[in-house]
Design a protein around this motif. Structure first.
Motif, short mmCIF file in Angstrom:
data_model
loop_
_atom_site.label_atom_id
_atom_site.label_comp_id
_atom_site.label_asym_id
_atom_site.label_seq_id
_atom_site.Cartn_x
_atom_site.Cartn_y
_atom_site.Cartn_z
N LEU A 56 0.82 -1.21 0.00
CA LEU A 56 0.00 0.00 0.00
C LEU A 56 0.85 1.26 0.00
O LEU A 56 0.39 2.31 -0.48
CB LEU A 56 -0.96 -0.01 1.19
CG LEU A 56 -2.13 -1.00 1.05
CD1 LEU A 56 -3.02 -0.95 2.28
CD2 LEU A 56 -2.94 -0.72 -0.20
N ASP A 57 2.08 1.20 0.50
CA ASP A 57 2.92 2.39 0.43
C ASP A 57 3.33 2.70 -1.01
O ASP A 57 3.50 3.87 -1.39
CB ASP A 57 4.15 2.26 1.34
CG ASP A 57 4.96 0.99 1.11
OD1 ASP A 57 4.61 0.19 0.22
OD2 ASP A 57 5.95 0.80 1.84
N ARG A 58 3.49 1.66 -1.85
CA ARG A 58 3.78 1.88 -3.28
C ARG A 58 2.52 2.29 -4.04
O ARG A 58 2.59 3.12 -4.96
CB ARG A 58 4.37 0.63 -3.90
CG ARG A 58 5.88 0.56 -3.92
CD ARG A 58 6.46 0.23 -2.60
NE ARG A 58 7.90 -0.02 -2.68
CZ ARG A 58 8.61 -0.53 -1.70
NH1 ARG A 58 8.02 -0.85 -0.54
NH2 ARG A 58 9.91 -0.71 -1.83
N ILE A 59 1.38 1.71 -3.69
CA ILE A 59 0.13 2.17 -4.31
C ILE A 59 -0.07 3.65 -4.03
O ILE A 59 -0.50 4.42 -4.91
CB ILE A 59 -1.05 1.32 -3.80
CG1 ILE A 59 -0.98 -0.09 -4.40
CG2 ILE A 59 -2.39 1.98 -4.15
CD1 ILE A 59 -2.04 -1.04 -3.89
N ALA A 60 0.24 4.08 -2.81
CA ALA A 60 0.12 5.50 -2.46
C ALA A 60 0.98 6.37 -3.37
O ALA A 60 0.54 7.45 -3.80
CB ALA A 60 0.52 5.70 -1.00
N THR A 61 2.18 5.90 -3.68
CA THR A 61 3.05 6.66 -4.59
C THR A 61 2.45 6.76 -5.98
O THR A 61 2.46 7.83 -6.60
CB THR A 61 4.43 5.99 -4.65
OG1 THR A 61 5.04 6.05 -3.36
CG2 THR A 61 5.33 6.68 -5.66
N ALA A 62 1.91 5.63 -6.48
CA ALA A 62 1.31 5.65 -7.81
C ALA A 62 0.10 6.58 -7.85
O ALA A 62 -0.11 7.32 -8.83
CB ALA A 62 0.90 4.23 -8.21
N VAL A 63 -0.71 6.57 -6.79
CA VAL A 63 -1.86 7.47 -6.71
C VAL A 63 -1.40 8.93 -6.70
O VAL A 63 -1.94 9.79 -7.42
CB VAL A 63 -2.71 7.15 -5.46
CG1 VAL A 63 -3.75 8.25 -5.22
CG2 VAL A 63 -3.39 5.80 -5.61
N ALA A 113 -4.87 6.93 4.98
CA ALA A 113 -3.69 7.73 4.70
C ALA A 113 -3.52 8.00 3.21
O ALA A 113 -3.05 9.07 2.81
CB ALA A 113 -2.44 7.04 5.26
N ILE A 114 -3.91 7.05 2.38
CA ILE A 114 -3.83 7.24 0.93
C ILE A 114 -4.89 8.22 0.45
O ILE A 114 -4.66 8.98 -0.49
CB ILE A 114 -3.97 5.89 0.20
CG1 ILE A 114 -2.78 4.98 0.55
CG2 ILE A 114 -4.06 6.06 -1.31
CD1 ILE A 114 -2.94 3.54 0.09
#
Length: 497
Positions: free
Chosen positions: A35-42, A83-84
């Motif tokens: 989810l920390d990488r998904i947050a970056t992509a978002v 958080a995202i």
């Protein structure tokens, strides 16, 4: 002319995977998800197009199934999604796996609406918010949540006690025109049906602009158009972030672009703020998650965890589930073991097996149950499995092909119900309809889940405790583990006899 742009970002079927995992198959050799990488992509997309033009959605089966999800009853996932900055999610069939009250607590903690228009409390009103209306970049958007109607067949009965899942198509037929009357220029259905059922929904209910789906884990590189409706999914377990860019003229979709963003850890750095949230959730449980329980001599994968562009039956042999069935059969001393054909859980890579990696492949509420069934009853169970897998009726379809040990069978997929099985053997002998066999399964099937009502007729029933603990103990004694590869189920041609 009033032109607008809208970007829909979406995930589905996270199944509690807040950390990255090791890919296999077409993703072999990659570190995927988190989810920390998904947050970056978002965040990258929000910067590119403007955050005010982005709608971030999730298609359900989100908060459960991994070991950390079980330890926190889904709270770890909700905190990271907060958080995202998700805008909405729909309730999937695994959201109630910790019971209705735990789900209600997670809904209360979410800083985004959790939707399910067809989910009610028995004798009462909606369990969750049915729909939301949002204005994004000048466009009034209605988002309807539709939960999986067969949820009660996919989880323990206590998890859905007091809940009623109503027909999704009837619900959509009522709400789509209602949202139009309330001013929605664009109607988005956030669905947890599976792609084939979502195609059926698009055909049956006019007026839906976009279906953001889930349940069948399809990595859809292209948006599928059914009539005037666009349908998208984005894999599973955080494999991908789906992106759908819409051009809207005078409140109508006039163009679209589709992009599937692979969450490749070599290309995406973790978002520090979300990484801190994930770390904080994991820290109290780290020792238990990382406990070494054995070793794998090769990849131990569940079949068809990730699907492709088109809908298809979950009918492939699953090495992980055959392995678990072998262990259950040996440990209980039965003639045959039958486990459900499920599609979630990432593969165990070669090398040391951590407790979390094993636990992520075994349903959290699953216990081993043994019973006596006649050969005729075993045959009926196999016929039901084939009906679950190959029926064209989305109201009937549930689960996938049963996974077996101590038993082999052949079948014709194109025959009608009751005529698909061609040959069944237990051990080295043909199945005898009148003979009594000792059989092992898990609690979901033992209570009639996935429409296996015949299991409820079993005699001399014994519940033996946690399937996870039984498998974990056996793996610890086994040394290096290798998933079986021998064929146990065989499809025949329509001409075969």
């Amino acid at each position: 002319m009033n032109d607008s742009a809208l970007t829909i970002l979406h995930t589905n079927d996270l199944h509690g995977h807040i950390e990255p995992w090791t890919g296999w198959g077409e993703l072999d050799g990659k570190r995927i998800g988190g989810l920390d990488r998904i947050a970056t992509a978002v965040a990258d997309v929000r910067r590119e197009v403007g955050a005010e033009k982005v709608l971030l959605l999730d298609g359900g089966d989100t908060i459960g199934d991994t070991m950390i999800a079980v330890e926190t009853e889904g709270r770890a996932v909700v905190e990271a999604m907060n958080a995202i900055g998700y805008d909405a999610m729909v309730i999937g069939n695994h959201e109630p796996d910790f019971g209705p009250e735990a789900l209600a607590r997670r809904i209360g903690e979410a800083r985004f609406p959790v939707l399910a228009a067809n989910l009610y409390r028995k004798g009462g009103g909606h369990f969750a918010t049915p729909y939301v209306l949002r204005t994004i970049n000048g466009v009034r958007i209605g988002v309807i949540g539709l939960a999986y109607p067969n949820t009660a067949l996919t989880t323990a009965s206590k998890n859905v006690a007091g809940l009623e899942f109503r027909d999704a198509i009837d619900t959509a037929r009522e709400l789509v025109p209602q949202l139009r009357r309330e001013g929605a220029q664009l109607v988005v259905v956030l669905s947890h049906f599976g792609l084939s059922a979502e195609q059926h929904l698009a055909r049956e209910v006019p007026g839906i602009d976009v279906i953001v789906g889930g349940h069948s884990h399809n990595r859809m590189v292209e948006a599928e158009r059914v009539g005037e409706t666009l349908i998208v999914q984005a894999g599973a377990h955080g494999s991908d972030l789906g992106r759908l860019d819409l051009t809207i003229e005078n409140g109508r979709v006039t163009g679209h672009r589709r992009h599937l963003i692979l969450i490749d850890n070599d290309l995406l750095q973790p978002d520090p703020r979300v990484a801190d949230v994930v770390h904080a959730a994991l820290a109290p449980h780290r020792e238990r998650l990382d406990e070494t329980v054995g070793a794998a001599g090769g990849t131990v994968a569940r079949a068809q965890t990730l699907a492709g562009q088109e809908p298809g039956p979950r009918d492939e042999p699953s090495p992980a589930d055959m392995l678990f069935a072998d262990i259950v059969r040996r440990e209980t001393g039965v003639d045959a073991a039958l486990l459900p054909g499920v599609g979630y859980g990432v593969a165990i890579p070669p090398g040391s097996i951590a407790a979390a990696g094993l636990r992520n492949l075994i349903p959290h509420d699953s216990k081993v149950v043994t019973m006596t069934l006649t050969g005729a009853q075993v045959r009926e169970i196999l016929e039901q499995s084939l009906e679950n897998t190959y029926t064209k009726d989305p109201r009937v379809k549930v689960g996938g092909l049963v996974q077996v040990s101590g038993l082999t069978f052949a079948y014709r997929r194109d025959a009608k119900r009751g005529e698909r099985l061609r040959e069944v053997r237990i051990g080295d002998e043909p199945l005898d309809p009148g003979r009594r066999y000792r059989v092992a399964t898990n609690t979901l099937l033992a209570q009639g889940g996935h429409r296996y009502r015949t299991f409820t007729e079993g005699q001399d029933r014994r519940e033996l405790g946690s399937q996870y603990e039984l498998v974990k103990s056996a793996i610890g004694r086994a040394g290096t583990l290798v998933a079986p590869a021998e064929p146990r189920v065989r499809r025949t041609s329509s001409a075969a006899r």
